[in-house]
Design a protein around this motif. Structure first.
Motif, PDB file in Angstrom:
ATOM      1  N   PRO A  97       5.699  23.077  -5.736  1.00 12.82           N
ATOM      2  CA  PRO A  97       5.259  23.554  -4.422  1.00 12.82           C
ATOM      3  C   PRO A  97       5.876  22.716  -3.298  1.00 12.82           C
ATOM      4  O   PRO A  97       6.187  21.537  -3.478  1.00 12.82           O
ATOM      5  N   TYR A  98       5.997  23.327  -2.130  1.00 17.35           N
ATOM      6  CA  TYR A  98       6.609  22.628  -1.007  1.00 17.35           C
ATOM      7  C   TYR A  98       5.866  21.346  -0.643  1.00 17.35           C
ATOM      8  O   TYR A  98       6.487  20.339  -0.274  1.00 17.35           O
ATOM      9  N   VAL A  99       4.555  21.366  -0.747  1.00  9.09           N
ATOM     10  CA  VAL A  99       3.781  20.217  -0.307  1.00  9.09           C
ATOM     11  C   VAL A  99       4.058  18.983  -1.165  1.00  9.09           C
ATOM     12  O   VAL A  99       3.931  17.841  -0.701  1.00  9.09           O
ATOM     13  N   ILE A 100       4.456  19.189  -2.412  1.00  9.47           N
ATOM     14  CA  ILE A 100       4.790  18.044  -3.273  1.00  9.47           C
ATOM     15  C   ILE A 100       5.986  17.288  -2.692  1.00  9.47           C
ATOM     16  O   ILE A 100       6.065  16.059  -2.778  1.00  9.47           O
ATOM     17  N   GLY A 101       6.906  18.012  -2.083  1.00  7.90           N
ATOM     18  CA  GLY A 101       8.027  17.354  -1.422  1.00  7.90           C
ATOM     19  C   GLY A 101       7.580  16.498  -0.260  1.00  7.90           C
ATOM     20  O   GLY A 101       8.123  15.407  -0.032  1.00  7.90           O
ATOM     21  N   LEU A 102       6.550  16.961   0.488  1.00 10.25           N
ATOM     22  CA  LEU A 102       6.024  16.156   1.594  1.00 10.25           C
ATOM     23  C   LEU A 102       5.330  14.899   1.074  1.00 10.25           C
ATOM     24  O   LEU A 102       5.492  13.810   1.640  1.00 10.25           O
ATOM     25  N   TYR A 103       4.555  15.030   0.000  1.00 13.10           N
ATOM     26  CA  TYR A 103       3.925  13.846  -0.593  1.00 13.10           C
ATOM     27  C   TYR A 103       4.983  12.827  -1.039  1.00 13.10           C
ATOM     28  O   TYR A 103       4.843  11.617  -0.829  1.00 13.10           O
ATOM     29  N   SER A 104       6.050  13.346  -1.663  1.00 14.52           N
ATOM     30  CA  SER A 104       7.086  12.465  -2.229  1.00 14.52           C
ATOM     31  C   SER A 104       7.927  11.794  -1.148  1.00 14.52           C
ATOM     32  O   SER A 104       8.596  10.795  -1.428  1.00 14.52           O
ATOM     33  N   ALA A 105       7.900  12.343   0.055  1.00 17.34           N
ATOM     34  CA  ALA A 105       8.614  11.711   1.164  1.00 17.34           C
ATOM     35  C   ALA A 105       7.737  10.722   1.910  1.00 17.34           C
ATOM     36  O   ALA A 105       8.219  10.066   2.851  1.00 17.34           O
ATOM     37  N   CYS A 106       6.486  10.578   1.494  1.00 13.82           N
ATOM     38  CA  CYS A 106       5.548   9.695   2.188  1.00 13.82           C
ATOM     39  C   CYS A 106       5.238   8.433   1.380  1.00 13.82           C
ATOM     40  O   CYS A 106       5.588   7.330   1.784  1.00 13.82           O
ATOM     41  N   VAL A 107       4.581   8.598   0.229  1.00 16.42           N
ATOM     42  CA  VAL A 107       4.099   7.440  -0.529  1.00 16.42           C
ATOM     43  C   VAL A 107       5.238   6.555  -1.041  1.00 16.42           C
ATOM     44  O   VAL A 107       5.253   5.344  -0.781  1.00 16.42           O
ATOM     45  N   PRO A 108       6.235   7.071  -1.793  1.00 12.85           N
ATOM     46  CA  PRO A 108       7.298   6.196  -2.294  1.00 12.85           C
ATOM     47  C   PRO A 108       8.095   5.509  -1.169  1.00 12.85           C
ATOM     48  O   PRO A 108       8.558   4.383  -1.347  1.00 12.85           O
ATOM     49  N   THR A 109       8.234   6.184  -0.035  1.00 15.74           N
ATOM     50  CA  THR A 109       8.956   5.582   1.085  1.00 15.74           C
ATOM     51  C   THR A 109       8.247   4.328   1.574  1.00 15.74           C
ATOM     52  O   THR A 109       8.881   3.303   1.874  1.00 15.74           O
ATOM     53  N   LEU A 110       6.920   4.396   1.671  1.00 13.84           N
ATOM     54  CA  LEU A 110       6.144   3.232   2.092  1.00 13.84           C
ATOM     55  C   LEU A 110       6.225   2.104   1.063  1.00 13.84           C
ATOM     56  O   LEU A 110       6.396   0.935   1.416  1.00 13.84           O
ATOM     57  N   VAL A 111       6.117   2.452  -0.218  1.00 17.82           N
ATOM     58  CA  VAL A 111       6.166   1.427  -1.272  1.00 17.82           C
ATOM     59  C   VAL A 111       7.529   0.737  -1.292  1.00 17.82           C
ATOM     60  O   VAL A 111       7.618  -0.495  -1.405  1.00 17.82           O
ATOM     61  N   TYR A 112       8.610   1.525  -1.174  1.00 18.49           N
ATOM     62  CA  TYR A 112       9.945   0.901  -1.183  1.00 18.49           C
ATOM     63  C   TYR A 112      10.129  -0.018   0.014  1.00 18.49           C
ATOM     64  O   TYR A 112      10.776  -1.067  -0.098  1.00 18.49           O
ATOM     65  N   ALA A 113       9.576   0.338   1.156  1.00 17.69           N
ATOM     66  CA  ALA A 113       9.704  -0.520   2.338  1.00 17.69           C
ATOM     67  C   ALA A 113       9.071  -1.891   2.093  1.00 17.69           C
ATOM     68  O   ALA A 113       9.495  -2.893   2.682  1.00 17.69           O
TER      69      ALA A 113
END
Length: 751
Positions: free
Chosen positions: A12-28
């Motif tokens: 689903p499209y929303v999974i892409g939004l989740y994946s652009a949020c949480v991992p981005t913060l963790v990698y930072a």
């Protein structure tokens, strides 16, 4: 873009939004790159779709296995059993994270070396074409087969071409052209650089307003739009992740492939950006950061992520300087999830497809294939295999086939190491490959071979056969090979099988009357040879730090052997590299070596040896007596002080400055080449020294010759002209004597 990539993965499209949020913060928080944007990417999404299609079993997706034929044609497991398919994707993300953390702890980042540049380039090109073809359905207005094989996609496209819808095709092409133009403007003109990152956003806003403002587009002209996108905070999905043996068997290939491809893409982007901004990246830390990002992301409904080329380029263009840029991105995505998801309802699919097509176009690297064809044909073959395998067999199978071919090539190269024969450059003690140097000299009776790789069980026999073949071939050039010199600078390690084969070579050649010597063996290989008794078999005295020393020892050994047998042959005529012929002793004594090196007057001992060499040339190689060496050294010390003293005048007003020649003995030999006179004379040679050189004894040392200043200068000029002529010959023969020529020209001009 993240929504589009989630759609490529079958999520689903929303999974892409989740994946652009949480991992981005963790990698930072854990990553080192200041500009790398972590999130969904096209190639990992394609691998996920290819690996998970049809993997749900009957217990997980019973609707798929119904026998009542109620399942519509063209509907797949990810549509019928969306939650189970998402749970499988989260499990893959968690496994990818575990793999990367494990690789970091055990320092396994070297494994990505098996994915060479040709393999990655061919795979990315094939993947880009598959992804692009899969997005054409949003331009054409009719469904295409959901497959990872390009021929099936093309077949479905051509079969239903009559169902094409003009409106979405026209709008899609317009949006794609707009994105391409904005990207080109942003690159070429700094005034429009913000169009690059803002272009897709502006295109989506314009498309949404268009579809919302003209209902006929979606109702009559078949323009598809996104529809409902759930809002709110990302749900916890840790309970959906399972690692049973059956589950592991389903996803292991997909997880390993996505981990390798994702890490390769991410580390390449991170190092490129770090180079642009003058800081360094630790590969192990990047593995750890990406692993943690995937593990934590999988717990919050995220599918596998890695560094994104296009989004990292946006971050770099817009001035990202620290990891805080990732935090800002994550916070922005969180705001979108909480507040802005209703605005995606009328977002047209052709706009998302145009974004994907614009992104994957840069992955089509046909120019790389052309370059590989010019550089190395085998790399071109790897590229083609990876490309065609990805297109027609599948992404996972294509990359697996390419990696297998890469490993086969590595094995082929290692079992057939480069072995070459060396010869001596004229007038030097340098030995080079006969393939590199067109002009050289073989040392009579000595075969010098360079082994170009480590020796182990797979290539040891090949090396043995090659050495024996070289000896047979050399027999056609010279009468008999008496010594084999193995130059082993490139041999990093030797295993027990190779050590046993080397010992067999030594014993085989010994039966043929050939002595085996070794040069430039490193400590690691030497320890193995000692433990395997190879050093004992060959003799510890036959290991040397350089090829030149090995050759000279072989010649000395041959001379001593011939001296004992009474069969001493006359010394061979060798070209001395200066345009003249010189009689050289077969055993290459130290004075001859000093002369050939052309090291000049480095110290008193070198002077004695150089002058002794000159005595050899002029006096039919009769050596100076040992009792003459010490007086000669004392006289030479005085003479050196006299030569290098400051310019001045003597008691009669004559100049006391002397010619500062680079090598007195060398100049003396050239100025009197071919002379058989018993007495030698030179501008900087005292009568006592000349007498000593001539073998007639000497008077009181140190006195200079009382000659007219003009005659002195003329004699110096004559000696320098002869030396200069010889050095110019060396330059013409490519013996790198330009510095000596310049020095001699300067001295000659000073006179």
């Amino acid at each position: 873009q993240s929504m589009s990539y989630a759609n490529i993965a079958g999520l689903p499209y929303v999974i892409g939004l989740y994946s652009a949020c949480v991992p981005t913060l963790v990698y930072a928080l854990f990553g080192q790159s200041r500009q790398l944007a972590v999130g969904p990417v096209a190639m990992v999404s394609l691998i996920l779709r290819a690996g998970l299609t049809g993997k749900l079993d009957e217990n997980q997706c019973p609707e798929w296995y119904n026998d009542d034929h109620s399942r519509p044609e063209g509907v797949y497991q990810n549509i019928i059993c969306t939650e189970e398919y998402c749970a499988l994707a989260f499990s893959v993300a968690a496994m990818i994270g575990v793999i990367k953390i494990f690789a970091c702890v055990f320092r396994l980042s070297f494994l990505v070396s098996f994915l060479g540049h040709p393999v990655i380039s061919g795979f990315s090109t094939g993947s880009a074409i598959i992804i692009g073809c899969s997005q054409l359905k949003y331009f054409l207005g009719y469904a295409l087969p959901s497959t990872d094989h390009v021929h099936e996609l093309l077949h479905g496209l051509i079969k239903d071409i009559h169902n094409i819808k003009p409106a979405p095709l026209l709008l899609g092409c317009t949006w794609l052209a707009y994105l391409m133009v904005t990207k080109r403007l942003a690159r070429k003109d700094r005034r429009f650089k913000m169009l690059g990152p803002l272009g897709p956003l502006l295109g989506c806003i314009a498309g949404t307003l268009l579809v919302w403002g003209f209902p006929a587009l979606r109702e009559k002209y078949h323009v598809r739009h996104v529809g409902d996108v759930p809002g709110g905070i990302f749900p916890v999905s840790a309970g959906n992740i399972t690692f049973t043996l059956e589950q592991f068997d389903k996803i292991k290939v997909t997880a390993v492939s996505a981990a390798l491809i994702g890490y390769m893409e991410s580390i390449a982007i991170a190092k490129n950006l770090a180079g642009q901004h003058s800081y360094s990246i630790d590969a192990g830390q990047e593995l750890l950061a990406l692993g943690i990002s995937n593990v934590i992301g999988a717990m919050f409904s995220c599918y596998p992520v890695t560094g994104s080329f296009s989004r990292s380029a946006v971050a770099n263009t817009t001035g990202a300087q620290t990891q805080l840029a990732g935090v800002v991105t994550a916070v922005g995505m969180l705001v979108v999830l909480l507040c802005l998801t209703p605005m995606f309802y009328y977002l047209p699919m052709f706009a998302l497809a145009a974004i994907v097509l614009n992104s994957v176009m840069q992955l089509v690297a046909y120019d790389v294939a052309i370059e590989l064809w010019k550089v190395k044909k085998w790399d071109f073959v790897l590229w083609v295999v990876s490309f065609l395998g990805t297109l027609f067999v599948g992404p996972l199978e294509g990359i697996a086939l390419s990696v297998l071919m890469s490993i086969c090539l590595i094995i082929h190269e290692s079992v057939r190491p480069h072995i070459t024969v060396l010869w001596r450059l004229p007038g030097t003690n340098i030995y080079r490959s006969i393939d590199q140097e067109k002009h050289g000299q073989f040392v009579e009776g000595v075969l010098i071979v360079r082994v170009g790789a480590s020796l182990y069980f797979a290539n040891a026999q090949y090396v043995k056969e090659a050495l024996l073949k070289f000896i047979e071939d050399l027999a056609q050039v010279q009468d008999h090979t008496e010594y084999l010199v193995l130059e082993m600078a490139s041999v990093v390690s030797i295993d027990s099988t190779a050590a046993h084969v080397i010992r067999d070579v030594i014993e085989e050649l010994r039966r043929r009357g050939i002595v085996t010597t070794f040069a430039m063996v490193n400590r690691r290989a030497m320890d193995t040879l000692k433990r395997a008794s190879v050093v004992l078999c060959a003799g510890e005295g036959w290991f040397f730090p350089s090829v030149d020393e090995a050759v000279r020892s072989c010649l000395s050994h041959r001379y001593m052997r011939e001296s004992k047998s009474g069969d001493v042959r006359p010394p061979p005529h060798l070209h001395d590299g200066h345009g003249a012929r010189a009689e050289r002793s077969r055993w290459d004594c130290a004075p001859h070596q000093q002369h050939l090196r052309g090291e000049g007057l480095q110290d008193v001992n070198a002077q004695v040896e150089n002058i002794q060499h000159t005595y050899h040339l002029v006096n039919q190689e009769r050596k100076l007596a040992d009792k003459d060496i010490e007086p000669l050294r004392e006289q030479l010390e005085k003479k050196l002080l006299e030569i290098y003293q400051k310019p001045g005048r003597d008691a009669n007003g004559r100049r006391t400055e002397r010619v500062r020649t680079g090598n007195l003995a060398e100049v003396l030999a050239r100025s009197r080449a071919g002379s058989t006179a018993s007495a030698l004379s030179f501008a900087d040679t005292s009568p006592t020294m000349a007498a000593t050189l001539s073998g007639r004894g000497g008077g009181e040392g140190g006195a200079g010759v009382d000659v007219d200043e003009e005659a002195e200068i003329e004699r110096q000029r004559h000696g320098l002209i002869e030396a200069l002529r010889a050095e110019r010959v060396k330059v013409e023969e490519g013996e790198m004597a330009k510095k000596q020529v310049e020095e001699l020209e300067a001295r000659l001009a000073a006179l």
